[in-house]
Write a protein that holds these residues in place. Structure first.
Motif, PDB file in Angstrom:
ATOM      1  N   HIS A 161       0.856  -1.187   0.000  1.00  0.00           N
ATOM      2  CA  HIS A 161       0.000   0.000   0.000  1.00  0.00           C
ATOM      3  C   HIS A 161       0.890   1.235   0.000  1.00  0.00           C
ATOM      4  N   THR A 162       0.429   2.301  -0.606  1.00  0.00           N
ATOM      5  CA  THR A 162       1.152   3.569  -0.541  1.00  0.00           C
ATOM      6  C   THR A 162       1.101   4.098   0.883  1.00  0.00           C
ATOM      7  N   ASN A 163       2.266   4.441   1.423  1.00  0.00           N
ATOM      8  CA  ASN A 163       2.343   4.916   2.808  1.00  0.00           C
ATOM      9  C   ASN A 163       2.591   6.418   2.808  1.00  0.00           C
ATOM     10  N   ARG A 164       1.561   7.196   3.192  1.00  0.00           N
ATOM     11  CA  ARG A 164       1.625   8.656   3.187  1.00  0.00           C
ATOM     12  C   ARG A 164       1.921   9.234   4.566  1.00  0.00           C
ATOM     13  N   ALA A 165       2.228   8.387   5.518  1.00  0.00           N
ATOM     14  CA  ALA A 165       2.525   8.862   6.873  1.00  0.00           C
ATOM     15  C   ALA A 165       3.971   9.341   6.959  1.00  0.00           C
ATOM     16  N   ALA A 166       4.324   9.876   8.119  1.00  0.00           N
ATOM     17  CA  ALA A 166       5.725  10.238   8.367  1.00  0.00           C
ATOM     18  C   ALA A 166       6.560   8.968   8.445  1.00  0.00           C
ATOM     19  N   TYR A 167       7.780   9.041   7.924  1.00  0.00           N
ATOM     20  CA  TYR A 167       8.699   7.928   8.017  1.00  0.00           C
ATOM     21  C   TYR A 167       9.651   8.155   9.200  1.00  0.00           C
ATOM     22  N   ASP A 168      10.324   7.096   9.602  1.00  0.00           N
ATOM     23  CA  ASP A 168      11.180   7.122  10.788  1.00  0.00           C
ATOM     24  C   ASP A 168      12.489   7.833  10.471  1.00  0.00           C
ATOM     25  N   THR A 169      12.663   9.030  11.014  1.00  0.00           N
ATOM     26  CA  THR A 169      13.867   9.817  10.727  1.00  0.00           C
ATOM     27  C   THR A 169      15.079   9.346  11.515  1.00  0.00           C
ATOM     28  N   THR A 170      14.895   8.409  12.448  1.00  0.00           N
ATOM     29  CA  THR A 170      16.037   7.899  13.222  1.00  0.00           C
ATOM     30  C   THR A 170      16.724   6.728  12.526  1.00  0.00           C
ATOM     31  N   GLY A 286      13.535   8.943   3.908  1.00  0.00           N
ATOM     32  CA  GLY A 286      14.881   8.392   4.024  1.00  0.00           C
ATOM     33  C   GLY A 286      15.644   8.492   2.725  1.00  0.00           C
ATOM     34  N   ALA A 287      14.930   8.538   1.608  1.00  0.00           N
ATOM     35  CA  ALA A 287      15.554   8.638   0.296  1.00  0.00           C
ATOM     36  C   ALA A 287      14.531   9.125  -0.719  1.00  0.00           C
ATOM     37  N   PHE A 288      15.034   9.798  -1.739  1.00  0.00           N
ATOM     38  CA  PHE A 288      14.214  10.197  -2.882  1.00  0.00           C
ATOM     39  C   PHE A 288      14.779   9.544  -4.129  1.00  0.00           C
ATOM     40  N   MET A 366      11.054   7.147  -0.088  1.00  0.00           N
ATOM     41  CA  MET A 366      11.156   5.841   0.547  1.00  0.00           C
ATOM     42  C   MET A 366      11.710   6.027   1.952  1.00  0.00           C
ATOM     43  N   GLY A 367      11.365   5.113   2.836  1.00  0.00           N
ATOM     44  CA  GLY A 367      11.900   5.169   4.193  1.00  0.00           C
ATOM     45  C   GLY A 367      11.337   4.046   5.045  1.00  0.00           C
ATOM     46  N   HIS A 368      11.666   4.112   6.327  1.00  0.00           N
ATOM     47  CA  HIS A 368      11.156   3.137   7.280  1.00  0.00           C
ATOM     48  C   HIS A 368       9.842   3.660   7.855  1.00  0.00           C
ATOM     49  N   PRO A 369       8.782   2.867   7.831  1.00  0.00           N
ATOM     50  CA  PRO A 369       7.472   3.358   8.275  1.00  0.00           C
ATOM     51  C   PRO A 369       7.399   3.551   9.788  1.00  0.00           C
ATOM     52  N   THR A 370       6.568   4.487  10.184  1.00  0.00           N
ATOM     53  CA  THR A 370       6.230   4.647  11.595  1.00  0.00           C
ATOM     54  C   THR A 370       4.856   4.070  11.899  1.00  0.00           C
ATOM     55  N   THR A 371       4.078   3.829  10.843  1.00  0.00           N
ATOM     56  CA  THR A 371       2.755   3.233  10.997  1.00  0.00           C
ATOM     57  C   THR A 371       2.432   2.446   9.735  1.00  0.00           C
ATOM     58  N   ALA A 372       1.607   1.444   9.872  1.00  0.00           N
ATOM     59  CA  ALA A 372       1.225   0.642   8.714  1.00  0.00           C
ATOM     60  C   ALA A 372       0.303   1.436   7.799  1.00  0.00           C
ATOM     61  N   ALA A 373       0.485   1.267   6.506  1.00  0.00           N
ATOM     62  CA  ALA A 373      -0.388   1.929   5.538  1.00  0.00           C
ATOM     63  C   ALA A 373      -1.711   1.186   5.419  1.00  0.00           C
ATOM     64  N   SER A 374      -2.772   1.928   5.146  1.00  0.00           N
ATOM     65  CA  SER A 374      -4.106   1.340   4.996  1.00  0.00           C
ATOM     66  C   SER A 374      -4.415   1.092   3.528  1.00  0.00           C
ATOM     67  N   PRO A 375      -5.261   0.103   3.235  1.00  0.00           N
ATOM     68  CA  PRO A 375      -5.636  -0.148   1.845  1.00  0.00           C
ATOM     69  C   PRO A 375      -6.558   0.940   1.311  1.00  0.00           C
TER      70      PRO A 375
END
Length: 386
Positions: A161-170, A286-288, A366-375
């Motif tokens: 799923h497309t993940n539009r949330a904030a990604y993990d900046t750590t 995390g990356a473009f 692209m990056g590491h998710p902080t929350t799961a994306a919804s369908p």
């Protein structure tokens, strides 16, 4: 019950009004208590249930990435062939005036179908743009019996799923991730350019933010985008397409409170979009990257780009990574070309690519998710088989 007070909260750029009485019914009507449920989401659950294996292959295609969740496809099944057609009535207007995103989305569906065909025990011979008399005939897939071959990418189809949330900046993106994705780009007409240096990373963000601002300032682009907004639960279930609150990556508390409100206006949606690009999408990435082709107006190359995008997104899903297209800069470049105005964003994309032999047509983060994306909602087989 008479409303006696309102608590106005400003969270994530959205004004939330917590009310009593009738508001709870509004929340229920908007699907607050049934996110991801109903007939509009059945395609994610029953995609392997059809009796006919060719229908199961199409059901996998339905779950592919596509612009504005417009699902611009029609499938036709014969004894040993599946034909894929563009559905021009599902074009997203001047957001995509030359159908660049439409054909990328069709390519995404093709990649899912190729993986599903192999899993069903077929070898898929895919011909892109097989009929020179019509550009609507995107592909023909000839199927011959073979040994079934499933893969992690196939198994990831219902989880992508497309993940539009904030990604993990750590957490940074490992070097092995870049090399793993690069190895998946096997089409000679498609190239993946990463924004690896700090200056190119910063410049990508500047262009993406400026493009978001320019897009919402364009009245027709703003209107054409808003047509695909689905906040009303009944409308969402009926149409089974479009952009929803649930798929925006909004934190659960804010999402629940937002559903108490009437439908967001076009202006509010536009403001939230720009704010999200500026405050969430760009700073948390995390990356473009940008997928480029030799000829950005060639539908065959667009289809191949879509196949690559779907492939790398599925792979990223298997690795626990999040991805999201950031198409506003290419949408503005197309709009500039349509209007015949100064190519501000066309030039900016060319600058990011840095090679005149390649045209950027698919930017993403692209990056590491902080929350799961919804369908997102999807139309079923009965609505897409022609």
């Amino acid at each position: 019950m008479k409303l006696t007070r309102r608590d106005i909260l400003k969270l994530g750029g959205v004004t939330l009004i917590a009310a009593v009485g009738g508001s709870i019914f509004r929340a229920a009507d908007q699907g607050m208590f049934s996110a991801g449920q109903g007939v509009a989401y059945e395609a994610w659950k029953n995609w392997r249930d059809a009796t006919n294996p060719l229908e199961r292959i199409v059901a996998a295609g339905i779950l592919a990435s596509n612009p504005h969740n417009s699902q611009p496809w029609i499938f036709r099944i014969s004894e040993s062939m599946i034909d894929l057609f563009a559905a021009p009535e599902r074009q997203i207007g001047v957001i995509d005036p030359f159908r660049r995103e439409m054909y990328i989305g069709l390519g995404c569906a093709l990649e899912n179908m190729r993986l599903a065909a192999e899993a069903e025990g077929f070898k898929a011979d895919i011909r892109l743009m097989p009929d020179p008399t019509t550009e609507l005939h995107a592909a023909s897939i000839s199927l011959t019996e073979s040994s079934p071959a499933t893969s992690p990418l196939f198994e990831a189809i219902p989880q992508r799923h497309t993940n539009r949330a904030a990604y993990d900046t750590t957490r940074s993106v490992d070097e092995s991730t870049f090399s793993g994705i690069n190895a998946l780009v096997t089409e000679s007409t498609v190239r993946l350019i990463w924004m690896r240096g700090s200056s190119s990373h910063k410049r990508f963000g500047e262009v993406a933010i400026a493009a978001a601002e320019a897009l919402v300032a364009d009245e027709q682009q703003s209107m054409d985008s808003h047509k695909w907004w689905r906040q009303d639960w009944d409308e969402l279930q009926e149409n089974a397409d479009g952009i929803t609150l649930d798929a925006q990556g909004i934190p659960p508390f804010i999402l629940g409170a937002a559903k108490f409100l009437p439908d967001m206006s076009r202006s509010s949606n536009d403001q939230s979009f720009v704010k999200n690009v500026r405050d969430i999408y760009i700073p948390s990435a995390g990356a473009f990257g940008i997928l480029a082709v030799n000829n950005g107006r060639d539908n065959t190359q667009r289809l191949q780009c879509g196949q690559v995008w779907q492939r790398i997104h599925l792979w990223a899903t298997t690795q626990g990574l999040a991805m999201q297209p950031l198409n506003q800069m290419t949408e503005r470049a197309d709009r500039e070309a349509q209007l015949g105005i100064e190519p501000e964003f066309g030039n900016a994309i060319a600058e990011l690519i840095g090679d005149k032999n390649w045209t950027g047509i698919m930017p993403f983060r692209m990056g590491h998710p902080t929350t799961a994306a919804s369908p997102s909602p999807r139309r079923g087989l009965d609505q897409v088989l022609g």
